[in-house]
Design an enzyme around this catalytic site. Structure first.
Site, PDB file in Angstrom:
ATOM      1  N   ASP A  29       0.852  -1.189   0.000  1.00 53.80           N
ATOM      2  CA  ASP A  29       0.000   0.000   0.000  1.00 53.80           C
ATOM      3  C   ASP A  29       0.887   1.237   0.000  1.00 53.80           C
ATOM      4  O   ASP A  29       2.038   1.188   0.450  1.00 53.80           O
ATOM      5  CB  ASP A  29      -0.924   0.001   1.223  1.00 53.80           C
ATOM      6  CG  ASP A  29      -2.235   0.728   0.949  1.00 53.80           C
ATOM      7  OD1 ASP A  29      -3.298   0.085   0.891  1.00 53.80           O
ATOM      8  OD2 ASP A  29      -2.190   1.970   0.758  1.00 53.80           O
TER       9      ASP A  29
ATOM     10  N   GLU B 186     -19.052  -6.511   2.680  1.00 49.91           N
ATOM     11  CA  GLU B 186     -18.497  -6.054   3.954  1.00 49.91           C
ATOM     12  C   GLU B 186     -19.423  -6.541   5.073  1.00 49.91           C
ATOM     13  O   GLU B 186     -20.626  -6.631   4.896  1.00 49.91           O
ATOM     14  CB  GLU B 186     -18.377  -4.525   3.970  1.00 49.91           C
ATOM     15  CG  GLU B 186     -17.246  -4.050   3.092  1.00 49.91           C
ATOM     16  CD  GLU B 186     -17.127  -2.524   3.017  1.00 49.91           C
ATOM     17  OE1 GLU B 186     -17.536  -1.846   3.967  1.00 49.91           O
ATOM     18  OE2 GLU B 186     -16.636  -2.036   1.986  1.00 49.91           O
TER      19      GLU B 186
ATOM     20  N   CYS C 207     -19.902   0.438  -2.914  1.00 45.42           N
ATOM     21  CA  CYS C 207     -20.056  -0.287  -4.195  1.00 45.42           C
ATOM     22  C   CYS C 207     -21.333   0.040  -4.957  1.00 45.42           C
ATOM     23  O   CYS C 207     -21.261   0.568  -6.074  1.00 45.42           O
ATOM     24  CB  CYS C 207     -19.969  -1.782  -3.946  1.00 45.42           C
ATOM     25  SG  CYS C 207     -18.320  -2.279  -3.441  1.00 45.42           S
TER      26      CYS C 207
HETATM   27  P1  NAD Z   1     -10.270   0.957  -0.176  1.00 42.11           P
HETATM   28  O1  NAD Z   1     -10.403   2.397  -0.428  1.00 42.11           O
HETATM   29  O2  NAD Z   1     -10.699   0.384   1.131  1.00 42.11           O
HETATM   30  O3  NAD Z   1      -8.745   0.503  -0.395  1.00 42.11           O
HETATM   31  C1  NAD Z   1      -7.961   0.872  -1.478  1.00 42.11           C
HETATM   32  C2  NAD Z   1      -6.499   0.866  -1.018  1.00 42.11           C
HETATM   33  O4  NAD Z   1      -5.643   1.042  -2.151  1.00 42.11           O
HETATM   34  C3  NAD Z   1      -6.154   1.997  -0.038  1.00 42.11           C
HETATM   35  O5  NAD Z   1      -5.581   1.448   1.140  1.00 42.11           O
HETATM   36  C4  NAD Z   1      -5.136   2.852  -0.804  1.00 42.11           C
HETATM   37  O6  NAD Z   1      -4.176   3.461   0.023  1.00 42.11           O
HETATM   38  C5  NAD Z   1      -4.524   1.802  -1.712  1.00 42.11           C
HETATM   39  N1  NAD Z   1      -3.795   2.329  -2.879  1.00 42.11           N
HETATM   40  C6  NAD Z   1      -4.088   3.378  -3.682  1.00 42.11           C
HETATM   41  N2  NAD Z   1      -3.126   3.532  -4.627  1.00 42.11           N
HETATM   42  C7  NAD Z   1      -2.232   2.550  -4.440  1.00 42.11           C
HETATM   43  C8  NAD Z   1      -1.017   2.176  -5.093  1.00 42.11           C
HETATM   44  N3  NAD Z   1      -0.572   2.836  -6.148  1.00 42.11           N
HETATM   45  N4  NAD Z   1      -0.338   1.121  -4.628  1.00 42.11           N
HETATM   46  C9  NAD Z   1      -0.783   0.425  -3.545  1.00 42.11           C
HETATM   47  N5  NAD Z   1      -1.921   0.736  -2.881  1.00 42.11           N
HETATM   48  C10 NAD Z   1      -2.622   1.778  -3.318  1.00 42.11           C
HETATM   49  O7  NAD Z   1     -11.050   0.238  -1.375  1.00 42.11           O
HETATM   50  P2  NAD Z   1     -11.915  -1.116  -1.328  1.00 42.11           P
HETATM   51  O8  NAD Z   1     -13.219  -0.884  -0.685  1.00 42.11           O
HETATM   52  O9  NAD Z   1     -11.053  -2.222  -0.852  1.00 42.11           O
HETATM   53  O10 NAD Z   1     -12.203  -1.300  -2.899  1.00 42.11           O
HETATM   54  C11 NAD Z   1     -11.188  -1.623  -3.811  1.00 42.11           C
HETATM   55  C12 NAD Z   1     -11.839  -2.001  -5.125  1.00 42.11           C
HETATM   56  O11 NAD Z   1     -12.625  -3.190  -4.966  1.00 42.11           O
HETATM   57  C13 NAD Z   1     -12.793  -0.950  -5.691  1.00 42.11           C
HETATM   58  O12 NAD Z   1     -12.718  -0.952  -7.086  1.00 42.11           O
HETATM   59  C14 NAD Z   1     -14.154  -1.451  -5.246  1.00 42.11           C
HETATM   60  O13 NAD Z   1     -15.185  -1.015  -6.093  1.00 42.11           O
HETATM   61  C15 NAD Z   1     -13.984  -2.947  -5.350  1.00 42.11           C
HETATM   62  N6  NAD Z   1     -14.840  -3.724  -4.475  1.00 42.11           N
HETATM   63  C16 NAD Z   1     -15.076  -3.304  -3.194  1.00 42.11           C
HETATM   64  C17 NAD Z   1     -15.881  -4.075  -2.350  1.00 42.11           C
HETATM   65  C18 NAD Z   1     -16.174  -3.615  -0.941  1.00 42.11           C
HETATM   66  O14 NAD Z   1     -17.089  -4.174  -0.336  1.00 42.11           O
HETATM   67  N7  NAD Z   1     -15.462  -2.657  -0.402  1.00 42.11           N
HETATM   68  C19 NAD Z   1     -16.433  -5.283  -2.826  1.00 42.11           C
HETATM   69  C20 NAD Z   1     -16.139  -5.694  -4.120  1.00 42.11           C
HETATM   70  C21 NAD Z   1     -15.350  -4.907  -4.943  1.00 42.11           C
END
Ligand code: NAD
Length: 447
Positions: free
Chosen positions: A30, A158, A266
């Site tokens: 991260d 979640e 989402c």
């Molecule tokens: P989040 O915001 O909780 O986490 C994203 C992470 O990526 C952050 O910790 C951020 O610091 C990190 N990041 C950003 N740029 C980076 C880089 N260059 N290198 C390394 N790390 C980096 O997001 P999330 O809720 O986990 O969602 C991530 C993806 O998954 C999204 O596209 C979302 O739509 C999808 N998704 C989310 C869920 C959910 O329930 N949250 C479910 C299915 C799919």
């Protein structure tokens, strides 16, 4: 297998920990140094039931580690997952800058074959952008290396993310080569021992599957919410209707609960993104446009119920039980409670809240709001309030001590956004009760 996961948020962290639990070696990467430091201390930066325990046991056993050093992670792993955020632009389209940045970083450092897998939710065609970013960056380095790009949308919810991941209903992968398919099949075999399917398809269909799944679920919710408003007008009970239709196998009992609208990181974002994808391609997605409008209307109509009961909210105090967008998480992104709190504060009211997990995120969101406070005990939060509002159905709200609620509140009024109580019980208890799509009990109705 040696895996790195870029992005240690809700999706990346849960997936990484679950891969490690199955015996793989995982590196979580991260850019957020604070997050990585906390993970290295064995403390999850997010609340998700069961996550802390899995994180600590896998970290201690050396199967998972965390770093901000992308180069080391790339060079020490063969499968690289991209699980960074894809937040919406103002027009609804998904911002791919984080996904493409990771693709560029991978290509800047890779020195052997890599399978690069996009787990973030991305518009159809993103796999081509990821591929071309890697090709372009390798060309700049003047080297030629074999690699595959695959799509692997995530369906975890979640609040039950660990279970969803460990016992996934299906694994969808979008692949262009047999090699990529075989690697992913081997990785996911331990998660599919109960016989749930591994579905390999072309990357465009895989990317579309994720949006279609969320759009379908959001549509079910909005349709039920629309019915709920009609139920209130015609004197029907939406929960009876839900049982009546849910028993039909063609409809089923899931995702048909009326409430105050969907939230989270989402559904709102993905419905908006799909509408925008359609608009850009001259396809007017009319059902989804209505789904989104209905969701906004449902929130407004709940807030309107509160507003209509009190002529002037200024100076009144309200209690909220639950702020997270759903139980089992500390995530407040697009949570209906945020709209409710904003409305109450703007109207001059004071808000006292209890949430088992989301207090820190909420106080962070409403920085400097002196009229908003959190309490560690759900009953203590009731003192001085004219009503209890329930936007989130945490388990500890389901069977509370109603006599204590009545003794603490200034007046026995509950606005229930999740229909967790029975009308008949509220009537017996003498509580003025407003819920969704069911008859209300006004004080004059109380016997
Ligand atoms: P989040 O915001 O909780 O986490 C994203 C992470 O990526 C952050 O910790 C951020 O610091 C990190 N990041 C950003 N740029 C980076 C880089 N260059 N290198 C390394 N790390 C980096 O997001 P999330 O809720 O986990 O969602 C991530 C993806 O998954 C999204 O596209 C979302 O739509 C999808 N998704 C989310 C869920 C959910 O329930 N949250 C479910 C299915 C799919």
């Amino acid at each position: 297998m040696k895996i790195s996961v870029f992005g240690t948020g809700y999706v990346g962290l849960v997936s990484g920990v679950c891969f490690a639990e199955m015996g793989n070696t995982v590196i979580g990467v991260d850019v957020d140094e604070k997050k990585i430091a906390s993970l290295k201390d064995g403390v999850s930066p997010i609340y998700e039931p069961g996550l802390d325990q899995l994180l600590q046991s896998n970290y201690k056993s050396g199967r998972i580690d965390f770093t901000t050093n992308a180069k080391d992670a790339i060079n020490n792993t063969d499968i690289i997952f991209i699980a960074v955020g894809t937040p919406p632009f103002e027009d609804g389209s998904a911002d791919l800058k984080y996904v493409l940045k990771v693709a560029e970083t991978i290509a800047e450092h890779m020195n052997s074959y890599k399978l690069i897998v996009t787990k973030s939710t991305v518009p159809v065609g993103t796999y081509k952008k990821v591929k071309s970013m890697i090709e372009k960056t390798l060309k700049k380095r003047n080297i030629s290396l074999a690699f595959d790009v695959a799509s692997n949308p995530e369906f975890l919810r979640e609040g039950c993310a660990i279970d969803d991941c460990m016992k996934t209903s299906r694994v969808v992968v979008g692949v262009e080569t047999q090699k990529a398919k075989e690697i992913l099949k081997k990785l996911y075999e331990p998660f599919l021992r109960s016989g749930n399917p591994f579905l390999a398809m072309d990357p465009a269909s895989s990317e579309m599957t994720k949006y279609a799944a969320n759009a379908m679920l959001a549509t079910k919710i909005s349709l039920m919410n629309e019915f709920s408003r009609l139920c209130e007008k015609v004197g029907a009970d939406i929960d009876m209707v839900r049982h009546g239709i849910g028993a039909d196998h063609r409809i089923g009992p899931y995702s048909i609960y009326a409430g105050i609208g969907y939230g989270g990181s989402c559904f709102p974002k993905d419905v908006m993104a799909l509408i925008k994808i359609g608009t850009d391609l001259d396809e007017n997605l009319q059902i989804l446009t209505a789904v989104e409008k209905t969701n906004a209307l449902q929130r407004r109509s709940f807030i309107q119920k509160i507003a209509s009961k009190y002529k002037n909210l200024s100076g009144l105090c309200f209690t909220l039980w639950g702020v997270a967008f759903k139980p089992g998480t500390d995530d407040i992104r697009e949570a209906p409670a945020i709209d409710i709190i904003s409305f109450l504060l703007k109207s001059g009211a004071t808000v006292r809240c209890f949430d088992p997990a989301a207090s820190e995120n909420t106080l962070d969101y409403f920085k400097n709001e002196k009229n908003l406070s959190f309490f560690p005990d759900q009953y203590e939060a009731l003192d001085n309030s004219v009503a209890l509002i329930i936007p989130t159905e945490w388990k500890s709200f389901r069977n509370p001590d109603f006599n204590l609620i009545k003794s603490k509140l200034k007046s026995a009024v509950i606005f229930d956004g999740r229909n967790i109580y029975k009308n008949s019980d509220m009537k017996d208890l003498g509580i003025e009760y407003y819920s969704i799509g069911r008859p209300h009990y006004q004080p004059t109705d109380l016997g």
